[in-house]
Design an enzyme around this catalytic site. Structure first.
Site, PDB file in Angstrom:
ATOM      1  N   ASP A   1      -4.064 -12.814   3.405  1.00 36.06           N
ATOM      2  CA  ASP A   1      -5.337 -12.369   3.974  1.00 36.06           C
ATOM      3  C   ASP A   1      -6.534 -12.711   3.095  1.00 36.06           C
ATOM      4  O   ASP A   1      -7.671 -12.384   3.444  1.00 36.06           O
ATOM      5  CB  ASP A   1      -5.311 -10.877   4.346  1.00 36.06           C
ATOM      6  CG  ASP A   1      -4.646 -10.012   3.298  1.00 36.06           C
ATOM      7  OD1 ASP A   1      -4.366 -10.512   2.199  1.00 36.06           O
ATOM      8  OD2 ASP A   1      -4.411  -8.825   3.580  1.00 36.06           O
TER       9      ASP A   1
ATOM     10  N   ASP B   1      -2.337 -10.633  -2.309  1.00 37.85           N
ATOM     11  CA  ASP B   1      -2.910 -10.098  -1.065  1.00 37.85           C
ATOM     12  C   ASP B   1      -4.374  -9.750  -1.359  1.00 37.85           C
ATOM     13  O   ASP B   1      -4.708  -9.344  -2.464  1.00 37.85           O
ATOM     14  CB  ASP B   1      -2.136  -8.832  -0.649  1.00 37.85           C
ATOM     15  CG  ASP B   1      -2.571  -8.288   0.702  1.00 37.85           C
ATOM     16  OD1 ASP B   1      -1.856  -8.503   1.691  1.00 37.85           O
ATOM     17  OD2 ASP B   1      -3.631  -7.626   0.766  1.00 37.85           O
TER      18      ASP B   1
ATOM     19  N   HIS C   1       0.824  -1.225   0.000  1.00 36.52           N
ATOM     20  CA  HIS C   1       0.000   0.000   0.000  1.00 36.52           C
ATOM     21  C   HIS C   1       0.854   1.269   0.000  1.00 36.52           C
ATOM     22  O   HIS C   1       0.337   2.363  -0.224  1.00 36.52           O
ATOM     23  CB  HIS C   1      -0.929   0.023   1.220  1.00 36.52           C
ATOM     24  CG  HIS C   1      -1.977  -1.040   1.202  1.00 36.52           C
ATOM     25  ND1 HIS C   1      -2.876  -1.186   0.167  1.00 36.52           N
ATOM     26  CD2 HIS C   1      -2.287  -2.023   2.100  1.00 36.52           C
ATOM     27  CE1 HIS C   1      -3.674  -2.218   0.416  1.00 36.52           C
ATOM     28  NE2 HIS C   1      -3.336  -2.754   1.583  1.00 36.52           N
TER      29      HIS C   1
END
Ligand code: Q9C
Ligand code: ZN
Length: 608
Positions: A453, A362, A326
């Site tokens: 995740d 992810d 990110h």
């Protein structure tokens, strides 16, 4: 100086040794960087979001026990709990210790150990002992032995044995036998496997120092135990130490960071080392050691990438945190400080790689990686993520974001429209999008931004990818770029899920073949829809997709329509009373729930 107050979208500096000018500088940087991100953050499945970050407190790290009141969880943010690490103090018990018997008699109203909430509804101090699940961070009441969210035992052995730990502590003794064998395994493997032939693993204890200082009502999901659990799993399985070659960590240099980040990112992260606690966004914390951890994480990734590209290691796994994808050119966000995968890609280029592929699985879109390489034809970025039309964090990564300024087609987004996505959809997308494009691109090295995740059991991602699914995806990428594959840990917050998934992936890197999942891959209707959407957009840049698209149309073209028809047809005719009656039944159940919750019981069950 000290500036505090948890103002959203603003860096919070506490106990800083830096001068005032430098600190307000960081605040401005942070505000600028976050303005954009804050507008589209909405993650209905993120417990930290629903809670509000102001309301979290009382973390004990590893599943410790905390005495606190029920009302702490209303999000008032006032500290009133005893924790064994002494971070928070509690008026309640101090009162007891310091009072004489006479004091107690004269102040009897303040002194009540019994649960009298029934007759005194405004009483705030109802002592209920709670514990945080070491596996998933969720809070449980003391009389529960297993976590009501993930089923982990209260005294989990997961940090000693990883996912191989049995649910209860007593079971650990059985596993002691296998951990005693680790030494032998290590000795035999380091003798037989020369580093240049082996799978390299990057890890350093100092990355465990990065942790949230401020104790909230829930531990932060991006916590040191993530690395401890994975390391424990690998050690118990005799993989690392054992079958893998360890890479010594070094800090990334400013010059290397400048290849992918602006000075705003570099300086604002650097500044946090002078503060006890800082925040880039409400969910992106730093302590005084975070900058060091971030430099080590990036340094490990850079060294792994160059070792793999130049053939000194066969492939590798970067067991790092804080995560990176990110983090954009300027800003730290989404638990990420520096962009590890971007730094690794750049290091591979310095080592001579002409074309770098980054596959990001992810569950969140890697907005930072996309931004860094948006205009770059030499780095192909492919991300699969929950998107839900932009409602899932961070909101970017729609299928029509394809790159810009000559980099069109070198950014490929596969945006799932719902949660719960599992192995079949991922493998289907790999077969029909990721691999066709990747083989046409023909990278010199492949980097996986491997968040776990999207794994089954993850509290933030709420998807359904299994360790076998991750192993299969790794296998599918392993014949690209002559096997030069670097796997970098990103997110993943259920310790059991991330350690079993990471172990499955490393086993593939070591050459073990997962049993093929390729037969009978049936996508979900929404998964198929997403794949078709992406093909429609990307086939103008990747000619090979034309045939994939028509192939899919002929094989699955009617699938979507069929499903809709079947759903519309009512399969059982039910009597009218049931239609009305079941609503009443539901109403009864729900109001019973509410009644219990208003008394402060079973509050936690509504958190998801
Ligand atoms: N305030 C990684 O998995 N949650 N980052 C949204 C909005 C942020 C996840 C909270 C999730 C970040 C590396
Ligand atoms: Zn993530």
């Amino acid at each position: 100086m000290s500036m505090s107050g948890n103002i959203f979208g603003m860096i919070v500096l506490e106990g800083c040794h830096s001068d005032h000018k430098a600190s307000s500088n960081a605040m401005q940087i942070s505000r600028l960087a976050n303005g954009e991100a804050e507008t589209n953050i909405h993650d209905p499945n993120d417990p930290t979001l629903e809670q509000g970050f102001n309301g979290r407190q009382g973390n004990l790290g590893s599943g410790g026990i905390i005495a606190s009141t029920c009302h702490d969880y209303e999000g008032s943010g006032d500290v009133s709990g005893i924790s064994t690490d002494g971070m928070t103090s509690k008026k309640y018990s101090r009162q007891h210790e310091d009072m004489t018997l006479q004091d107690i008699y004269s102040k009897e109203g303040d002194f009540d150990d019994e649960d009298d909430s029934d007759w005194e509804p405004l009483e705030k101090h109802i002592p209920v002992v709670k514990w945080f699940c070491v596996n998933c961070t969720m809070v449980n009441v003391d009389d529960a032995i297993y976590c009501h969210i993930c089923g982990e035992h209260k005294e989990s052995g997961i940090l000693r044995h990883g996912f191989l730990a049995l649910p209860s502590q007593e079971a650990d003794s059985i596993l002691n036998i296998s951990s005693e064998r680790d030494g032998e395994l290590e000795a035999s493997c380091s003798r037989t496997s020369a580093p240049h032939k082996s799978t390299a693993v990057g890890f350093d204890d100092r990355m465990l120092l990065h942790s949230e200082v401020e104790r909230k009502s829930l531990p932060h999901p991006e916590r040191p135990d993530r690395l401890r659990a994975i390391a424990a799993s690998l050690a118990t399985a005799g993989i690392f130490p054992g079958r893998c070659h360890p890479i010594t960590a070094r800090e990334i240099t400013r010059e290397e960071l400048q290849m992918v980040h602006s000075d705003e990112n570099i300086e604002s992260v650097e500044l946090t080392s002078q503060c006890v606690a800082s925040y880039f966004t409400p969910d992106t914390y730093a302590n005084k050691d975070s900058a060091l951890a971030a430099r080590l994480a990036a340094g490990l990734c850079a060294d792994l990438a160059s070792a793999i590209y130049s053939g000194r290691a066969k492939n590798g796994f970067a067991l790092v945190r804080p995560p990176g994808h990110h983090a954009g050119v300027k800003q730290a966000m989404g638990f990420c400080l520096h962009n590890n995968a971007a730094v690794a890609a750049s290091a591979a280029q310095v080592a001579g790689a002409k074309k770098v592929l980054i596959v990001d699985w992810d569950v969140h879109h890697g907005n930072g990686t996309q931004e860094i390489f948006e205009q770059n034809k030499a780095v192909l970025y492919i991300s699969l993520h929950r998107h839900e039309g932009g409602r899932f964090y961070p909101g970017t990564g729609a299928a029509n974001e394809v790159g810009s300024m000559g980099g069109e087609g070198f950014c490929v987004n596969v945006p799932w429209s719902r949660g719960g996505v599992g192995d079949n959809d991922y493998i289907f997308a790999f077969e029909h999008i990721v691999l066709p494009i990747a083989y046409e691109f023909a990278p010199d090295i492949t980097i996986i931004s491997a968040g776990f995740d999207a794994a089954r059991g993850d509290p933030l991602g709420c998807c359904d990818v299994t360790p076998a699914g991750y192993a299969q995806m790794t296998k599918m990428l392993s014949s690209l770029s002559s096997g030069k594959l670097l796997v970098i840990l990103e997110g993943g917050y259920n310790l059991r899920s991330i350690s079993s998934s990471a172990t499955a992936v490393i086993k593939v890197l070591l050459g073990e073949s997962p049993e093929s999942m390729l037969e009978n891959v049936v996508p979900s209707r929404s998964g198929l829809q997403t794949v078709l959407d992406v093909l429609m957009i990307q086939n103008q840049f990747w000619p090979t997709l034309g045939s994939v698209f028509s192939d899919l149309q002929s094989r699955w073209g009617s699938f979507a329509c069929q499903e809709i028809k079947r759903k519309k047809r009512r399969r059982f005719v039910v009597p009218q009373w049931w239609k009305v009656g079941r609503k009443k039944f539901l109403h009864y159940i729900l109001s019973e729930q509410l009644r219990l919750n208003s008394k402060g019981h079973r509050k936690a069950s509504l958190w998801f």
